[in-house]
Design an enzyme around this catalytic site. Sequence first.
Site, PDB file in Angstrom:
ATOM      1  N   GLY A 137      21.289  31.670   0.519  1.00 21.13           N
ATOM      2  CA  GLY A 137      21.439  30.249   0.813  1.00 21.13           C
ATOM      3  C   GLY A 137      20.083  29.590   1.001  1.00 21.13           C
ATOM      4  O   GLY A 137      19.840  28.487   0.508  1.00 21.13           O
ATOM      5  N   ASP A 153      21.912  33.472  13.245  1.00 18.18           N
ATOM      6  CA  ASP A 153      22.238  34.656  12.435  1.00 18.18           C
ATOM      7  C   ASP A 153      22.523  35.881  13.299  1.00 18.18           C
ATOM      8  O   ASP A 153      22.879  36.948  12.776  1.00 18.18           O
ATOM      9  CB  ASP A 153      21.089  34.979  11.473  1.00 18.18           C
ATOM     10  CG  ASP A 153      20.910  33.882  10.435  1.00 18.18           C
ATOM     11  OD1 ASP A 153      21.870  33.120  10.188  1.00 18.18           O
ATOM     12  OD2 ASP A 153      19.793  33.783   9.878  1.00 18.18           O
ATOM     13  N   ARG A 171      24.569  40.880   7.360  1.00 21.70           N
ATOM     14  CA  ARG A 171      24.559  40.946   8.835  1.00 21.70           C
ATOM     15  C   ARG A 171      25.863  41.535   9.376  1.00 21.70           C
ATOM     16  O   ARG A 171      25.866  42.223  10.399  1.00 21.70           O
ATOM     17  CB  ARG A 171      24.271  39.572   9.432  1.00 21.70           C
ATOM     18  CG  ARG A 171      22.963  38.989   8.903  1.00 21.70           C
ATOM     19  CD  ARG A 171      22.143  38.242   9.907  1.00 21.70           C
ATOM     20  NE  ARG A 171      21.042  37.585   9.211  1.00 21.70           N
ATOM     21  CZ  ARG A 171      19.836  38.101   8.994  1.00 21.70           C
ATOM     22  NH1 ARG A 171      19.519  39.294   9.447  1.00 21.70           N
ATOM     23  NH2 ARG A 171      18.898  37.439   8.337  1.00 21.70           N
ATOM     24  N   ARG A 193       9.464  30.634   2.322  1.00 25.44           N
ATOM     25  CA  ARG A 193       8.628  29.436   2.397  1.00 25.44           C
ATOM     26  C   ARG A 193       7.212  29.707   1.893  1.00 25.44           C
ATOM     27  O   ARG A 193       6.580  28.825   1.282  1.00 25.44           O
ATOM     28  CB  ARG A 193       8.598  28.921   3.842  1.00 25.44           C
ATOM     29  CG  ARG A 193       9.931  28.253   4.245  1.00 25.44           C
ATOM     30  CD  ARG A 193      10.108  28.220   5.743  1.00 25.44           C
ATOM     31  NE  ARG A 193      11.245  27.441   6.196  1.00 25.44           N
ATOM     32  CZ  ARG A 193      12.516  27.880   6.220  1.00 25.44           C
ATOM     33  NH1 ARG A 193      12.811  29.113   5.792  1.00 25.44           N
ATOM     34  NH2 ARG A 193      13.494  27.101   6.661  1.00 25.44           N
ATOM     35  N   GLN A 227      17.859  24.732   6.642  1.00 28.97           N
ATOM     36  CA  GLN A 227      17.812  24.720   5.170  1.00 28.97           C
ATOM     37  C   GLN A 227      17.887  23.286   4.656  1.00 28.97           C
ATOM     38  O   GLN A 227      17.145  22.906   3.744  1.00 28.97           O
ATOM     39  CB  GLN A 227      18.947  25.570   4.605  1.00 28.97           C
ATOM     40  CG  GLN A 227      18.759  27.053   4.911  1.00 28.97           C
ATOM     41  CD  GLN A 227      19.922  27.920   4.460  1.00 28.97           C
ATOM     42  OE1 GLN A 227      20.853  27.461   3.810  1.00 28.97           O
ATOM     43  NE2 GLN A 227      19.859  29.201   4.798  1.00 28.97           N
ATOM     44  N   SER A 254      20.824  22.391  10.589  1.00 34.58           N
ATOM     45  CA  SER A 254      20.508  23.278   9.464  1.00 34.58           C
ATOM     46  C   SER A 254      19.052  23.158   9.070  1.00 34.58           C
ATOM     47  O   SER A 254      18.603  22.119   8.574  1.00 34.58           O
ATOM     48  CB  SER A 254      21.385  22.948   8.252  1.00 34.58           C
ATOM     49  OG  SER A 254      20.872  23.617   7.114  1.00 34.58           O
ATOM     50  N   LYS A 256      12.289  36.838   6.811  1.00 35.75           N
ATOM     51  CA  LYS A 256      12.875  36.341   5.554  1.00 35.75           C
ATOM     52  C   LYS A 256      12.634  34.846   5.388  1.00 35.75           C
ATOM     53  O   LYS A 256      12.257  34.392   4.316  1.00 35.75           O
ATOM     54  CB  LYS A 256      14.374  36.673   5.546  1.00 35.75           C
ATOM     55  CG  LYS A 256      15.133  36.144   4.336  1.00 35.75           C
ATOM     56  CD  LYS A 256      16.422  36.899   4.094  1.00 35.75           C
ATOM     57  CE  LYS A 256      17.512  36.645   5.108  1.00 35.75           C
ATOM     58  NZ  LYS A 256      18.122  35.282   5.019  1.00 35.75           N
ATOM     59  N   SER A 257      12.844  34.075   6.447  1.00 37.15           N
ATOM     60  CA  SER A 257      12.652  32.622   6.348  1.00 37.15           C
ATOM     61  C   SER A 257      11.211  32.280   5.966  1.00 37.15           C
ATOM     62  O   SER A 257      10.955  31.428   5.109  1.00 37.15           O
ATOM     63  CB  SER A 257      12.972  31.964   7.698  1.00 37.15           C
ATOM     64  OG  SER A 257      14.342  32.064   7.982  1.00 37.15           O
TER      65      SER A 257
HETATM   66  O1  LIG Z   1      15.978  27.965   6.906  1.00 30.42           O
HETATM   67  C1  LIG Z   1      16.197  29.204   6.954  1.00 30.42           C
HETATM   68  O2  LIG Z   1      15.358  30.039   6.585  1.00 30.42           O
HETATM   69  C2  LIG Z   1      17.500  29.653   7.470  1.00 30.42           C
HETATM   70  C3  LIG Z   1      18.311  28.771   8.133  1.00 30.42           C
HETATM   71  C4  LIG Z   1      19.630  29.128   8.663  1.00 30.42           C
HETATM   72  O3  LIG Z   1      20.621  28.557   7.831  1.00 30.42           O
HETATM   73  P1  LIG Z   1      21.162  27.048   8.013  1.00 30.42           P
HETATM   74  O4  LIG Z   1      20.110  26.103   7.657  1.00 30.42           O
HETATM   75  O5  LIG Z   1      22.327  26.958   7.068  1.00 30.42           O
HETATM   76  O6  LIG Z   1      21.581  26.958   9.450  1.00 30.42           O
HETATM   77  C5  LIG Z   1      19.841  30.622   8.731  1.00 30.42           C
HETATM   78  O7  LIG Z   1      21.200  30.911   8.925  1.00 30.42           O
HETATM   79  C6  LIG Z   1      19.334  31.319   7.496  1.00 30.42           C
HETATM   80  O8  LIG Z   1      19.488  32.707   7.601  1.00 30.42           O
HETATM   81  C7  LIG Z   1      17.880  31.059   7.275  1.00 30.42           C
HETATM   82  C1  LIG Z   2      22.571  33.103   6.648  1.00 31.50           C
HETATM   83  C2  LIG Z   2      21.621  33.920   6.185  1.00 31.50           C
HETATM   84  O1  LIG Z   2      20.889  33.733   5.043  1.00 31.50           O
HETATM   85  P1  LIG Z   2      21.013  32.681   3.873  1.00 31.50           P
HETATM   86  O2  LIG Z   2      21.631  31.413   4.390  1.00 31.50           O
HETATM   87  O3  LIG Z   2      19.629  32.499   3.361  1.00 31.50           O
HETATM   88  O4  LIG Z   2      21.876  33.306   2.790  1.00 31.50           O
HETATM   89  C3  LIG Z   2      21.241  35.141   6.936  1.00 31.50           C
HETATM   90  O5  LIG Z   2      20.249  35.771   6.545  1.00 31.50           O
HETATM   91  O6  LIG Z   2      21.899  35.525   7.929  1.00 31.50           O
END
Ligand SMILES: O=C(O)C1=C[C@@H](OP(=O)(O)O)[C@@H](O)[C@H](O)C1
Ligand SMILES: C=C(OP(=O)(O)O)C(=O)O
Length: 450
Positions: A101, A327, A403, A33, A176, A174, A28-29
Amino acid sequence: MSAHGDPIPMTARRSGPLKGEAVVPGDKSISHRALILGALAVGETRISGLLEGQDVLDTARAMRAFGAEVTHEGPGAWTVQGVGVGGFAEPPDVIDCGNSGTGVRLIMGAMATSPVTATFTGDASLRKRPMGRVTEPLALFGTRAFGRQGGRLPMTLIGAAEPVPVRYAVPVPSAQVKSAVLLAGLNAPGETVVIEREATRDHTERMLAGFGATLRVEDGAEGRAIVLTGQPELRPQTIAVPRDPSSAAFPVAAGLIVEGSDVLVPGIGLNPTRAGLFTTLREMGADLSYENAREEGGEPVADLRARFSPDMTGIEVPPGRAPSMIDEYPILAVVAAFADGATVMRGIGELRVKECDRIAAMVTGLRACGAEVEEGEDWMIVHGHGPGSLPGGATCATHLDHRIAMSFLCAGLAAQRQVSIDDGGPIATSFPIFEGLMAALGAAFARGTE
Ligand SMILES: O=C(O)C1=C[C@@H](OP(=O)(O)O)[C@@H](O)[C@H](O)C1
Ligand SMILES: C=C(OP(=O)(O)O)C(=O)O
């Protein structure tokens, strides 16, 4: 309520041995991207193995709204005609990032240094999550943000017309936030520096380098500094997305706790910034092996083989490992309930601001299933009593969190009585084929609750 429709109650019952191959979808990540950097390149990026889960589909739709041409060519196969760094058009409508997120925070970064205005929203879960952690560093570039109290969505961002490069130390671990700042830095002249105390997943850095951006990583006293040179012309790429270790976690965990199981999960991305769960499970005594280790598309990959592991013991998970398995704590908490002794998870405060408060959701649900669990602000301890010991017999609330939903369904496969969840709808955000894939291994899933 599920993210996009009526709730889907589901039940898992104690199952016979899980056997066979579990081919999980793309990461997914990396999928988010690939779409975003594809949209910022000049020309056509080709992607195979893209996760077609709702989170990523929402990002694809957002990239179209910013002017990129995003085409679904076949299963997992997508092309993106990028508009170039700084080339985003103003979206004609609100950008709805659904449950994601990653989607909303990375897209905010990607548009923050272009002279466009965009309004973002999401589902009831995403509207509760903090966006200030992204809009605060983006303000340093000159981006303005107006949201609800506490930095919540819906939120409007006015991109900086004349962005300046920034130097920013990320206050929470983070990926993100790190990624949002790097993506914003792409359209700022000069060097943007992002410093993280603890290394988080590095897919953005790897992919930026692949697209031809100039960046270097310097390890220093403050932590890991990523130095990005702004205003590159990104070259379109061909990207093969590896399979998602965070999705693999579920068939792997189920294989370890269901008596007699032997499950193969092929082609899983094992980037060290993501593979913490598997290290932890092996330390607990799991019969989990890496077969056929190789490199694919610049990421380490292996086939995971998980066999029923009756002798797992609780351990103290090193807090420094948290970013590499952030996660995976919900499913680790389930495995811990079938190990012997205490599994201690510290340094996990970030779990409280995910799709739901994951510490609270796991503690409440596991207790309802008869487990012995303790919690604090940023920790959780599960006292396990060995194989088959979890009583079950409860319905667990999933709070729009995929999850949590998948974790409790896995618990039900090895518990004494059924475990139900109030809503399996959110599973489609990250792992749309979960139900069928697990059923094909022998998982006793049904729709509805007891
Ligand atoms: O950069 C990413 O793809 C992600 C970063 C993580 O979040 P955080 O940046 O809030 O830790 C993770 O929990 C999320 O599922 C995916
Ligand atoms: C935290 C997660 O995703 P996101 O932050 O992208 O909603 C996840 O996939 O567990």
